[in-house]
Design a protein around this motif. Structure first.
Motif, mmCIF file in Angstrom:
data_model
loop_
_atom_site.group_PDB
_atom_site.id
_atom_site.type_symbol
_atom_site.label_atom_id
_atom_site.label_comp_id
_atom_site.label_asym_id
_atom_site.label_seq_id
_atom_site.Cartn_x
_atom_site.Cartn_y
_atom_site.Cartn_z
ATOM 1 N N GLY A 112 0.777 -1.224 0.000
ATOM 2 C CA GLY A 112 0.000 0.000 0.000
ATOM 3 C C GLY A 112 0.810 1.275 0.000
ATOM 4 N N GLN A 113 2.138 1.135 0.016
ATOM 5 C CA GLN A 113 3.001 2.305 0.040
ATOM 6 C C GLN A 113 3.704 2.481 -1.315
ATOM 7 O OE1 GLN A 113 5.674 2.422 3.518
ATOM 8 N NE2 GLN A 113 4.554 0.669 4.334
ATOM 9 N N LEU A 114 4.221 3.663 -1.514
ATOM 10 C CA LEU A 114 5.152 3.876 -2.615
ATOM 11 C C LEU A 114 6.409 3.075 -2.312
ATOM 12 C CD1 LEU A 114 6.023 5.529 -5.157
ATOM 13 C CD2 LEU A 114 6.946 7.217 -3.549
ATOM 14 N N VAL A 115 6.906 2.292 -3.276
ATOM 15 C CA VAL A 115 8.075 1.459 -3.032
ATOM 16 C C VAL A 115 9.075 1.609 -4.172
ATOM 17 C CG1 VAL A 115 6.742 -0.262 -1.760
ATOM 18 C CG2 VAL A 115 7.135 -0.584 -4.210
ATOM 19 N N HIS A 116 10.322 1.283 -3.878
ATOM 20 C CA HIS A 116 11.327 1.057 -4.914
ATOM 21 C C HIS A 116 11.435 -0.443 -5.102
ATOM 22 C CE1 HIS A 116 12.573 5.179 -5.195
ATOM 23 N NE2 HIS A 116 12.975 5.235 -3.942
ATOM 24 N N ARG A 117 11.500 -0.881 -6.357
ATOM 25 C CA ARG A 117 11.491 -2.318 -6.635
ATOM 26 C C ARG A 117 12.768 -2.777 -7.315
ATOM 27 N NH1 ARG A 117 5.549 -2.621 -9.370
ATOM 28 N NH2 ARG A 117 4.352 -2.045 -7.521
ATOM 29 N N ILE A 118 13.253 -3.921 -6.851
ATOM 30 C CA ILE A 118 14.351 -4.608 -7.512
ATOM 31 C C ILE A 118 13.988 -6.084 -7.608
ATOM 32 C CG2 ILE A 118 16.043 -2.965 -6.634
ATOM 33 C CD1 ILE A 118 16.998 -5.206 -4.710
ATOM 34 N N ALA A 119 14.770 -6.822 -8.363
ATOM 35 C CA ALA A 119 14.593 -8.275 -8.449
ATOM 36 C C ALA A 119 15.903 -8.950 -8.082
ATOM 37 C CB ALA A 119 14.168 -8.680 -9.856
ATOM 38 N N THR A 129 34.002 6.559 -5.237
ATOM 39 C CA THR A 129 33.751 5.917 -3.953
ATOM 40 C C THR A 129 32.255 5.859 -3.765
ATOM 41 O OG1 THR A 129 35.797 6.756 -3.013
ATOM 42 C CG2 THR A 129 34.104 6.036 -1.465
ATOM 43 N N PHE A 130 31.718 4.657 -3.565
ATOM 44 C CA PHE A 130 30.282 4.561 -3.630
ATOM 45 C C PHE A 130 29.593 4.441 -2.287
ATOM 46 C CE2 PHE A 130 26.722 4.726 -6.123
ATOM 47 C CZ PHE A 130 25.797 3.778 -5.713
ATOM 48 N N THR A 131 29.763 3.341 -1.588
ATOM 49 C CA THR A 131 29.084 3.163 -0.314
ATOM 50 C C THR A 131 29.796 2.105 0.498
ATOM 51 O OG1 THR A 131 26.914 2.785 0.713
ATOM 52 C CG2 THR A 131 27.517 1.342 -1.102
ATOM 53 N N GLN A 132 29.451 2.006 1.782
ATOM 54 C CA GLN A 132 30.032 0.999 2.655
ATOM 55 C C GLN A 132 29.344 -0.339 2.432
ATOM 56 O OE1 GLN A 132 32.654 1.163 4.941
ATOM 57 N NE2 GLN A 132 33.056 3.106 3.934
ATOM 58 N N GLY A 133 30.145 -1.391 2.377
ATOM 59 C CA GLY A 133 29.602 -2.723 2.199
ATOM 60 C C GLY A 133 29.936 -3.620 3.363
ATOM 61 N N SER A 134 29.997 -4.911 3.114
ATOM 62 C CA SER A 134 30.250 -5.887 4.168
ATOM 63 C C SER A 134 31.647 -5.747 4.752
ATOM 64 C CB SER A 134 30.064 -7.300 3.611
ATOM 65 O OG SER A 134 30.901 -7.499 2.479
ATOM 66 N N GLN A 135 32.554 -5.229 3.944
ATOM 67 C CA GLN A 135 33.931 -5.059 4.404
ATOM 68 C C GLN A 135 34.563 -3.896 3.651
ATOM 69 O OE1 GLN A 135 36.188 -8.682 5.322
ATOM 70 N NE2 GLN A 135 37.840 -7.897 4.072
ATOM 71 N N ALA A 188 24.680 -1.254 -2.656
ATOM 72 C CA ALA A 188 25.086 -0.356 -3.732
ATOM 73 C C ALA A 188 23.880 0.154 -4.508
ATOM 74 C CB ALA A 188 26.057 -1.070 -4.672
ATOM 75 N N ILE A 189 22.956 -0.748 -4.802
ATOM 76 C CA ILE A 189 21.752 -0.353 -5.536
ATOM 77 C C ILE A 189 20.948 0.674 -4.737
ATOM 78 C CG2 ILE A 189 19.486 -1.173 -6.308
ATOM 79 C CD1 ILE A 189 20.948 -3.808 -7.111
ATOM 80 N N ALA A 190 20.789 0.419 -3.448
ATOM 81 C CA ALA A 190 19.992 1.326 -2.611
ATOM 82 C C ALA A 190 20.622 2.721 -2.545
ATOM 83 C CB ALA A 190 19.855 0.739 -1.210
ATOM 84 N N GLN A 191 21.937 2.755 -2.407
ATOM 85 C CA GLN A 191 22.606 4.047 -2.370
ATOM 86 C C GLN A 191 22.457 4.777 -3.701
ATOM 87 O OE1 GLN A 191 23.822 5.553 0.155
ATOM 88 N NE2 GLN A 191 24.750 7.319 -0.884
ATOM 89 N N GLY A 192 22.551 4.023 -4.794
ATOM 90 C CA GLY A 192 22.383 4.629 -6.111
ATOM 91 C C GLY A 192 20.981 5.153 -6.334
ATOM 92 N N LEU A 232 20.247 -15.266 -1.103
ATOM 93 C CA LEU A 232 19.032 -14.633 -0.599
ATOM 94 C C LEU A 232 19.238 -14.070 0.807
ATOM 95 C CD1 LEU A 232 16.207 -17.042 -1.840
ATOM 96 C CD2 LEU A 232 16.770 -14.763 -2.698
ATOM 97 N N ARG A 233 20.105 -14.693 1.599
ATOM 98 C CA ARG A 233 20.381 -14.131 2.929
ATOM 99 C C ARG A 233 21.027 -12.752 2.821
ATOM 100 N NH1 ARG A 233 21.828 -19.768 4.306
ATOM 101 N NH2 ARG A 233 19.958 -20.590 5.313
ATOM 102 N N GLY A 234 21.915 -12.584 1.855
ATOM 103 C CA GLY A 234 22.516 -11.270 1.668
ATOM 104 C C GLY A 234 21.508 -10.241 1.218
ATOM 105 N N VAL A 235 20.638 -10.625 0.285
ATOM 106 C CA VAL A 235 19.602 -9.718 -0.195
ATOM 107 C C VAL A 235 18.641 -9.372 0.936
ATOM 108 C CG1 VAL A 235 17.632 -9.503 -1.770
ATOM 109 C CG2 VAL A 235 19.772 -10.536 -2.578
ATOM 110 N N ALA A 236 18.210 -10.394 1.677
ATOM 111 C CA ALA A 236 17.242 -10.184 2.757
ATOM 112 C C ALA A 236 17.823 -9.322 3.867
ATOM 113 C CB ALA A 236 16.807 -11.544 3.323
ATOM 114 N N GLN A 237 19.076 -9.560 4.226
ATOM 115 C CA GLN A 237 19.694 -8.773 5.293
ATOM 116 C C GLN A 237 19.775 -7.308 4.902
ATOM 117 O OE1 GLN A 237 23.284 -10.409 6.965
ATOM 118 N NE2 GLN A 237 23.921 -8.487 7.868
ATOM 119 N N SER A 238 20.140 -7.043 3.672
ATOM 120 C CA SER A 238 20.236 -5.659 3.209
ATOM 121 C C SER A 238 18.871 -5.008 3.141
ATOM 122 C CB SER A 238 20.927 -5.620 1.846
ATOM 123 O OG SER A 238 21.206 -4.298 1.464
ATOM 124 N N GLN A 239 17.889 -5.705 2.566
ATOM 125 C CA GLN A 239 16.528 -5.157 2.491
ATOM 126 C C GLN A 239 15.984 -4.873 3.885
ATOM 127 O OE1 GLN A 239 13.400 -7.904 1.719
ATOM 128 N NE2 GLN A 239 12.041 -6.404 0.733
#
Length: 461
Positions: free
Chosen positions: A111-118, A418-424, A396-400, A134-141
């Motif tokens: 019901g909200q405005l969302v940004h979508r990725i696959a 220099t883009f964004t902070q990641g896992s390391q 990276a996608i979210a920051q972009g 999927l754990r990496g995707v889920a943790q970031s989301q």
């Protein structure tokens, strides 16, 4: 089929991403979101349809709890509060279930405005790897949405099972390209699959970020093609240097899969770098040769003067690689690419001790990093490099998106120095779309962190 793959893919994604008819004629998950229209088409191709889900179906079927069944029924009935409650209860029982966490976050954004990725993962062919990604995707989301979203807008994720099959990947890619609401794709798994999809994404100007594909061929696949995993150029070079500088041997035997772009890519870089520094590959063996025999290959390698073995398997020939490790019994030192980094290799016990593997990331590589501890708390255990690289891709996608929420804008932003902070550390992309980061060498030692009595640990400089 009644229609070609492209037509089927287009129909399917129109259905899935617009909140179409999925069960009992119920509209859900985005009926009111920006860019959606009421769905009018019917689901007439169940086989292809079943590869996509934002929560209306379970793509991973080996851990269906009663609560997950109840959540699916509630979604079909349009009762989203109950579905949310049931998914929360399931995650209490199974906290390491990434698919459930993704769908829970999707439902909370209804019901909200969302940004979508696959995200496209190999559920049908490499289930463990699919869960890791999927754990990496889920943790970031989860982190993004719990933190208020991307400038207040939550992130929604469409999960796709592509079986790591290049033909399926191309159909999936075409379907995603034709849905303008999808701003980026995290995938695909193998290099052959990513290269197949890259053609479609580049033509359709949709960003693809692979967490796992390392073939050097991906470096020239197009302006919209990125990866958070370092190229084989880094891995092959690191392994060649290790052989020459640390093992102080010059002659190697290479084992690879001639049918895999990744395997050939790693082999080529290793051979070139070894030769440029005074070493040589004295013999090669194709894992997929009809007459391949691990014992016979090892005897031939020794007869040709090999002092070191370099193994470049992909997932399809993992068993053949294990056979080589077992037959070798530690007689010759072994170097290997990141596809060798699997728990099953630890099961070789003493035979695998001392193997050197080039990976993008290791959980013990940076004691000061916060990502590993957050991952342990969330999943109830350690994660590996595939999870870390998928996490980095979504970050990276979210920051972009926060800077430029369009496909073209995202592509341009990803190329920032220099883009964004990641896992390391920081995530940086080269103009080629490659990750600008060195690899981590790990080895196998006796340990207590796994059920096998052996574990992967960083190589001490």
């Amino acid at each position: 089929m009644a229609r070609n793959l492209k037509e089927t893919a287009t129909l399917l994604l129109t259905l899935v991403l617009t909140g179409g008819v999925v069960a009992g004629g119920v509209l859900w998950l985005g009926e009111r979101m920006q860019g959606d229209e009421s769905a009018t088409v019917q689901d007439v191709d169940g086989a292809f349809d079943s590869r996509f889900s934002r929560g209306e179906r379970w793509l991973i079927t080996d851990n269906i709890t009663p609560e997950k069944q109840a959540a699916q029924a509630a979604i079909a009935a349009g009762d989203l509060p109950t579905a949310i409650q049931q998914l929360e209860a399931s995650l209490v029982k199974q906290p390491n279930d990434p698919e459930a966490l993704i769908y829970l976050n999707n439902l909370r954004a209804d019901g909200q405005l969302v940004h979508r990725i696959a995200t496209a993962v190999p559920i049908g062919s490499s289930l463990n790897a699919a869960k890791e990604l999927l754990r990496g995707v889920a943790q970031s989301q989860n982190q993004i949405n719990q933190g208020g979203g991307i400038k207040g807008i939550p992130l929604q994720v469409l999960v796709v099972n592509d079986d790591n099959d290049p033909a399926v990947v191309q159909a999936v890619a075409q379907a995603l390209v034709e849905q303008p609401e999808v701003l980026a794709v995290v995938g695909h798994f193998g290099s052959d699959s990513s290269l197949a999809g890259a053609e479609v994404y580049e033509a359709g100007q949709l960003v693809m970020i692979s967490p796992t594909s390392t073939s050097v061929a991906l470096s020239t696949a197009g302006d919209y093609i990125f990866r958070t995993v370092p190229s084989d150029r880094f891995a092959g070079s690191a392994l060649a240097r290790y052989q020459l500088d640390t093992l102080q041997t010059t002659k190697a035997a290479v084992f690879y899969n001639a049918e895999s772009n990744y395997s050939q890519s790693l082999r080529d870089v290793f051979m070139t770098d070894l030769a440029s520094q005074g070493g040589e590959v004295v013999t090669e063996f194709n894992f997929t040769a009809p007459d391949f025999n691990a014992e016979a290959a090892l005897n031939a390698a020794r007869a040709n003067g090999a002092e070191t073995l370099m193994l470049a398997p992909n997932s399809a020939v993992f068993e053949q690689m294990v056979a080589v490790v077992t037959a070798n019994q530690g007689a010759l030192p072994i170097l290997a690419g990141d596809s060798a980094y699997k728990p099953e290799l630890l099961a070789t016990g003493e035979a695998g001790t001392g193997i050197i593997i080039a990976v993008p990331w290791h959980i013990l590589g940076d004691p000061d990093a916060t990502f590993p501890q957050v991952a342990r708390d969330l999943w109830g255990g350690d994660v590996n490099w595939r999870t870390a690289m998928a996490y980095d891709a979504v970050q990276a996608i979210a920051q972009g998106i926060a800077i430029a929420p369009s496909r073209t804008g995202l592509k341009e932003t990803l190329l920032s120095t220099t883009f964004t902070q990641g896992s390391q550390g920081e995530i940086k992309f080269l103009p080629s779309g490659d990750r600008n980061q060195a690899v981590q060498l790990v080895t196998i030692e006796p340990g207590t962190r796994t059920q096998y009595g052996y574990e992967f640990v960083p190589v001490t400089p």
